[in-house]
Design an enzyme around this catalytic site. Structure first.
Site, PDB file in Angstrom:
ATOM      1  CG  ASP A   1      -5.007   6.203  -4.042  1.00 48.37           C
ATOM      2  OD1 ASP A   1      -5.708   7.208  -4.228  1.00 48.37           O
ATOM      3  OD2 ASP A   1      -5.447   5.039  -4.113  1.00 48.37           O
ATOM      4  CB  ALA A   2       0.215  10.514  -3.454  1.00 46.50           C
TER       5      ALA A   2
ATOM      6  CG  ASP B   1      -0.854   6.230   2.799  1.00 47.92           C
ATOM      7  OD1 ASP B   1      -0.284   7.134   2.169  1.00 47.92           O
ATOM      8  OD2 ASP B   1      -2.100   6.158   2.902  1.00 47.92           O
ATOM      9  CE  LYS B   2       1.264   1.001   7.595  1.00 53.18           C
ATOM     10  NZ  LYS B   2       2.204   1.539   8.538  1.00 53.18           N
TER      11      LYS B   2
ATOM     12  CE  LYS C   1      -4.306   3.752   4.834  1.00 59.90           C
ATOM     13  NZ  LYS C   1      -5.776   3.852   4.799  1.00 59.90           N
TER      14      LYS C   1
ATOM     15  CG  HIS D   1      -1.868   1.117   1.303  1.00 60.17           C
ATOM     16  ND1 HIS D   1      -1.513   2.366   1.754  1.00 60.17           N
ATOM     17  CD2 HIS D   1      -3.181   1.199   0.965  1.00 60.17           C
ATOM     18  CE1 HIS D   1      -2.566   3.165   1.709  1.00 60.17           C
ATOM     19  NE2 HIS D   1      -3.593   2.475   1.229  1.00 60.17           N
TER      20      HIS D   1
ATOM     21  CD  GLU E   1      12.449  18.530  10.165  1.00 62.72           C
ATOM     22  OE1 GLU E   1      12.004  19.053   9.109  1.00 62.72           O
ATOM     23  OE2 GLU E   1      11.792  17.737  10.858  1.00 62.72           O
TER      24      GLU E   1
ATOM     25  CE  LYS F   1      -6.932   1.233   1.164  1.00 60.76           C
ATOM     26  NZ  LYS F   1      -7.935   2.331   1.175  1.00 60.76           N
TER      27      LYS F   1
ATOM     28  CG  ASP G   1       4.059  11.962  18.266  1.00 58.35           C
ATOM     29  OD1 ASP G   1       3.243  12.211  19.159  1.00 58.35           O
ATOM     30  OD2 ASP G   1       4.348  12.765  17.359  1.00 58.35           O
TER      31      ASP G   1
ATOM     32  CG  PHE H   1      -7.218  -3.035  -6.670  1.00 57.29           C
ATOM     33  CD1 PHE H   1      -6.447  -1.945  -7.064  1.00 57.29           C
ATOM     34  CD2 PHE H   1      -7.122  -3.449  -5.343  1.00 57.29           C
ATOM     35  CE1 PHE H   1      -5.606  -1.287  -6.185  1.00 57.29           C
ATOM     36  CE2 PHE H   1      -6.284  -2.805  -4.446  1.00 57.29           C
ATOM     37  CZ  PHE H   1      -5.525  -1.730  -4.861  1.00 57.29           C
TER      38      PHE H   1
ATOM     39  CE  LYS I   1       6.552  11.617  14.062  1.00 58.01           C
ATOM     40  NZ  LYS I   1       5.282  11.874  14.782  1.00 58.01           N
TER      41      LYS I   1
ATOM     42  CD  GLU J   1       7.320  13.019   8.266  1.00 57.04           C
ATOM     43  OE1 GLU J   1       6.555  12.139   7.824  1.00 57.04           O
ATOM     44  OE2 GLU J   1       7.387  13.323   9.470  1.00 57.04           O
TER      45      GLU J   1
END
Length: 397
Positions: A235-236, A17-18, A242, A15, A56, A161, A268, A227, A262, A43
């Site tokens: 999708d970007a 985002d993953k 997520k 996916h 950063e 998904k 977080d 699909f 991070k 990021e």
């Protein structure tokens, strides 16, 4: 409590985002292999044929970021330009700065790397002490990746998904109500074969037979009927998008902070891991059937500004006494969490797909050193919690 339905989703490692999460954590791990005291907030943005790395990073080492991006894409299965992005030919852009010295001042003294609130949750409805809907959804997406990589379903592509709706009677799961699976596929396979194969090879092996009756369950497989276009081409992808998939599938609360990319000075990440660790030990100790712990921090301050324990009425005693035991056993200062869970090791890329919680802790060797993966999943403070609770009860008496 009346019967109710609860739904959670998961996504595959392909996916978009993953993919972004895995790249960000691959960069973090590569830096930590040589510089465990680095400060990293990395990021990743992905779209057709392009990966952009921003953020950063303050470190004394060098890592080959383009190679890490390409290697991660290829390891997941993006090896063909026809998929919209592939590790050999995609463009990689990098725009990185050092960590703000204003943040550094607070973190260097042991304070939290940001303000915010984090939640940890545990429930006895599964062996992993995770909610059943997200556990089953992860099982489906992991199975999709397994049958694809093994070649058993050669028409499968990396994106996908899954979503599972569980019927509860009170707070106990009693039936699988709905299953949704969307799997990216090659253009030459028909919908009937997709449905037949996924039902037999993916859904049925994962669903618990005592709760799953295919004749009494709504099953949606590729509901649009096709699909083919997927991944960053469809999708970007973006790091940290997520967060509910990463945690408890929406069961319990979420503070809003993402994890991947991070370093653990960012609460977080480390605060959320510590809250799960504590909540899981509470349930494993038999002090409650369900437990949620909230931590909140101020940037540059070491001790949490608040700690809340909620057992939703399932505790063996009142929440205040359980909270006192938690406070006696767990040190929620960021530096103490990092030390207790050994979070300055390169252990983070495995967390970036299929959830950060509910995974079996394990020991691996990295650069000749034994390190623990998913150490926050250890139920290793059970005896201490029981002893603390006993001592508190005795003092009251």
């Amino acid at each position: 409590m009346a019967k109710r339905l609860f739904t959670s989703e998961s996504v595959t490692e392909g996916h978009p985002d993953k993919l972004a999460d895995q790249i960000s954590d691959a960069i973090l791990d590569a830096i930590f292999e040589d510089d465990p005291n680095a400060r990293v907030a990395c990021e990743t943005f992905l779209t057709t044929g392009l990966a952009i790395i921003a953020g950063e990073i303050t470190t004394e080492t060098y890592v080959d970021i383009p190679e890490l991006v390409r290697g991660t894409l290829k390891s997941v299965g993006y090896t063909d330009a026809a998929y919209g992005i592939d590790g050999d030919t995609c463009a990689v852009m990098i725009t990185l700065d050092r960590q703000s010295v204003d943040i550094q001042m607070g973190v260097d003294t042991g304070g939290a790397g940001d303000q915010g609130m984090m939640f940890g949750y545990a429930t006895d409805e599964t062996e992993s002490l995770m909610p059943m809907p997200i556990t089953l959804a992860h099982g489906l997406t992991q199975r999709l990746a397994e049958v694809r990589k093994s070649g058993r379903l050669g028409w499968l592509r990396p994106d996908g998904k899954a979503q599972v709706t569980v019927e509860y009677d009170g707070d106990r799961p009693v039936r699988i109500d709905t299953v949704v699976v969307s799997a990216q596929h090659s253009p030459d396979v028909g919908q009937e074969q997709v449905r037949s194969d996924l039902l037999a090879r993916v859904i049925t092996p994962v669903m618990p037979p005592e709760l799953f009756d295919p004749d009494d369950c709504t099953i949606h497989i590729n509901p649009t009927g096709r699909f083919v276009i997927g991944g960053p081409h469809g999708d970007a992808g973006l790091t940290g998008r997520k967060i509910i998939v990463d945690t408890y599938g929406g069961m319990g609360h979420h503070g809003g902070g993402a994890f991947s990319g991070k370093d653990p000075s960012k609460v977080d990440r480390s605060g959320a891991y510590a809250a799960r660790w504590a909540a899981k030990n509470v349930v494993a100790a038999g002090l409650a059937r369900r437990c949620e712990i909230q931590l909140a921090y101020a940037i540059g301050v070491d001790h949490p500004v608040s700690v809340l324990v909620d057992t939703f009425g399932t505790g063996e005693m009142d929440d205040a006494r359980i909270a006192a035991a938690v406070d006696a056993v767990f040190d929620f200062r960021p530096g103490a969490i990092i030390e207790a869970l050994s979070l300055r090791n390169p252990i983070f890329q495995p967390t970036a797909a299929y959830g950060h919680f509910g995974r079996a802790p394990q020991e691996v060797r990295i650069n000749g050193q034994a390190v623990r993966l998913f150490p926050w999943e250890n139920a290793d403070r059970v005896d201490e919690l029981r002893a603390a609770l006993k001592a508190a009860t005795a003092s009251v008496a």
